[in-house]
Design a protein around this motif. Structure first.
Motif, PDB file in Angstrom:
ATOM      1  N   MET A   1       1.034  -1.115  -0.109  1.00 63.30           N
ATOM      2  CA  MET A   1      -0.075  -0.065   0.027  1.00 63.30           C
ATOM      3  C   MET A   1       1.165   1.217   0.112  1.00 63.30           C
ATOM      4  SD  MET A   1      -3.034  -1.133  -0.439  1.00 63.30           S
ATOM      5  CE  MET A   1      -3.469  -2.751  -0.373  1.00 63.30           C
ATOM      6  N   ALA A   2       1.999   1.183   0.472  1.00 61.12           N
ATOM      7  CA  ALA A   2       2.827   2.338   0.684  1.00 61.12           C
ATOM      8  C   ALA A   2       3.350   2.703  -0.693  1.00 61.12           C
ATOM      9  CB  ALA A   2       4.066   2.028   1.717  1.00 61.12           C
ATOM     10  N   ALA A   3       3.757   1.488  -1.487  1.00 68.95           N
ATOM     11  CA  ALA A   3       3.971   1.698  -2.837  1.00 68.95           C
ATOM     12  C   ALA A   3       2.980   2.219  -3.783  1.00 68.95           C
ATOM     13  CB  ALA A   3       4.544   0.483  -3.534  1.00 68.95           C
TER      14      ALA A   3
ATOM     15  N   GLN B   1      -4.152   6.136   1.164  1.00 74.96           N
ATOM     16  CA  GLN B   1      -3.184   6.065   2.201  1.00 74.96           C
ATOM     17  C   GLN B   1      -1.910   4.957   2.289  1.00 74.96           C
ATOM     18  OE1 GLN B   1      -6.643   5.533   4.949  1.00 74.96           O
ATOM     19  NE2 GLN B   1      -5.743   3.549   5.625  1.00 74.96           N
ATOM     20  N   PRO B   2      -0.913   5.210   3.123  1.00 72.90           N
ATOM     21  CA  PRO B   2       0.179   4.005   2.808  1.00 72.90           C
ATOM     22  C   PRO B   2      -0.013   3.106   3.642  1.00 72.90           C
ATOM     23  CG  PRO B   2       0.969   6.000   4.186  1.00 72.90           C
ATOM     24  CD  PRO B   2      -0.613   6.108   3.923  1.00 72.90           C
ATOM     25  N   THR B   3      -0.872   2.864   4.490  1.00 70.12           N
ATOM     26  CA  THR B   3      -1.039   1.459   5.404  1.00 70.12           C
ATOM     27  C   THR B   3      -2.440   0.838   5.115  1.00 70.12           C
ATOM     28  OG1 THR B   3      -1.842   2.982   7.124  1.00 70.12           O
ATOM     29  CG2 THR B   3       0.557   2.691   7.135  1.00 70.12           C
ATOM     30  N   SER B   4      -2.673  -0.428   5.457  1.00 69.58           N
ATOM     31  CA  SER B   4      -3.532  -1.225   5.215  1.00 69.58           C
ATOM     32  C   SER B   4      -3.674  -1.945   6.731  1.00 69.58           C
ATOM     33  CB  SER B   4      -3.466  -1.981   4.022  1.00 69.58           C
ATOM     34  OG  SER B   4      -4.607  -3.004   3.989  1.00 69.58           O
ATOM     35  N   THR B   5      -4.490  -1.523   7.559  1.00 70.63           N
ATOM     36  CA  THR B   5      -4.659  -2.175   8.775  1.00 70.63           C
ATOM     37  C   THR B   5      -5.953  -3.011   9.066  1.00 70.63           C
ATOM     38  OG1 THR B   5      -5.548  -0.077   9.745  1.00 70.63           O
ATOM     39  CG2 THR B   5      -3.090  -0.531   9.623  1.00 70.63           C
ATOM     40  N   GLY B   6      -7.282  -2.356   8.595  1.00 73.21           N
ATOM     41  CA  GLY B   6      -8.292  -3.185   8.795  1.00 73.21           C
ATOM     42  C   GLY B   6      -9.512  -2.740   8.004  1.00 73.21           C
ATOM     43  N   LEU B   7     -10.547  -3.323   8.055  1.00 71.02           N
ATOM     44  CA  LEU B   7     -11.735  -2.952   6.982  1.00 71.02           C
ATOM     45  C   LEU B   7     -12.093  -1.598   7.310  1.00 71.02           C
ATOM     46  CD1 LEU B   7     -13.701  -6.306   7.159  1.00 71.02           C
ATOM     47  CD2 LEU B   7     -12.413  -5.622   5.478  1.00 71.02           C
ATOM     48  N   ASP B   8     -12.049  -1.105   8.249  1.00 76.72           N
ATOM     49  CA  ASP B   8     -12.677   0.219   8.998  1.00 76.72           C
ATOM     50  C   ASP B   8     -11.311   1.400   8.688  1.00 76.72           C
ATOM     51  OD1 ASP B   8     -10.994  -0.622  10.915  1.00 76.72           O
ATOM     52  OD2 ASP B   8     -12.822  -0.004  12.484  1.00 76.72           O
TER      53      ASP B   8
END
Length: 252
Positions: free
Chosen positions: A100-102, A111-118
């Protein structure tokens, strides 16, 4: 396999899906591979110490991204404590944050992060998927599991076909899974078929258009730690893919 179970197999259910929304829903209900079902549910029940208070998804993980994507990113399978925990591809683990950062750098993720569905993440013109939708033991699906799951990927790419222009494949496993899917869908591939490698690029031809396919090393923890793939390398491939797909600076 019982007749009822055969009717629920991906080879029968996937081709009948008329929309990606319908496909994604059926993917989450798949129980076609006993070993993967047992493993994903075991991980969801035992959980990692850092996530003991969380409720794991513990089901097959569908693709993620808009239904009119011009670029598809095909990985390997959900991570046991990433997608298998959060319910979204490349979400909740270092590989997901790296990807996601790329994509964010290229302008295709909000956004550069992928942490959760919300977490508010949105992809622009990109759909992320995998040839295997369940977390496999040791991150190694068997050839039979890959082939059993193949109809989901085939139908996903078929539904994307009106807008799809480019595919980035992360890793050799995804490459080996994707090329037969493209061939069966009527795309004319180079002969001999190109071997996987970082930065490899070929064009497939079909009725009504062309499809550019690029190879890229998977941003796994091992590959990023050993510098087999670096952020500039990943950004370079995704940037080339975005240009080929006609995508540029779409992040808002």
């Amino acid at each position: 396999m019982r007749e009822h179970d055969k009717a629920l197999a991906p080879v029968h259910r996937a081709p009948a899906c008329r929309t990606l929304e319908e496909l994604d829903l059926l993917v989450t209900k798949c129980r076609a591979c006993p070993r993967l079902v047992e493993w994903r549910e075991h991980i969801a029940a035992t959980r990692r110490a850092a996530f003991q208070e969380e409720r794991y998804w513990g089901r097959p993980v569908p693709g993620f991204g808009p239904p009119d994507a011009a670029l598809a990113v095909v990985g390997l399978a959900p991570a046991a404590h990433g997608g298998n925990r959060t319910g979204r591809m490349f979400t909740g683990d270092p590989s997901g944050d790296y990807l996601m950062a790329a994509l964010h750098t290229v302008g295709l993720a909000s956004q550069p992060t992928s942490t959760g569905l919300d977490d508010g993440l949105r992809l622009h013109g990109v759909r992320v998927s995998a040839p295997v939708h369940c977390a496999p033991p040791d991150n190694r699906p068997t050839p039979q599991e890959r082939d059993t799951c193949r109809p989901w990927l085939a139908r996903e790419l078929d539904l994307l076909r009106p807008t799809l222009r480019t595919v980035v494949v992360l890793g050799g496993f995804g490459w080996q899974a994707l090329l037969p899917v493209l061939s069966a869908a009527g795309w004319r591939l180079p002969r001999p078929r190109p071997a996987f490698g970082h930065g490899v690029h070929f064009t497939a031809y079909g009725s009504g258009g062309e499809l550019d396919v690029l190879g890229c090393y998977h941003p796994s923890r091992r590959n990023t730690a050993t510098k087999r793939v670096t952020m500039p390398m990943l950004v370079d491939v995704l940037g080339r893919a975005a240009a080929l797909a006609g995508l540029a600076g779409r992040c808002d």
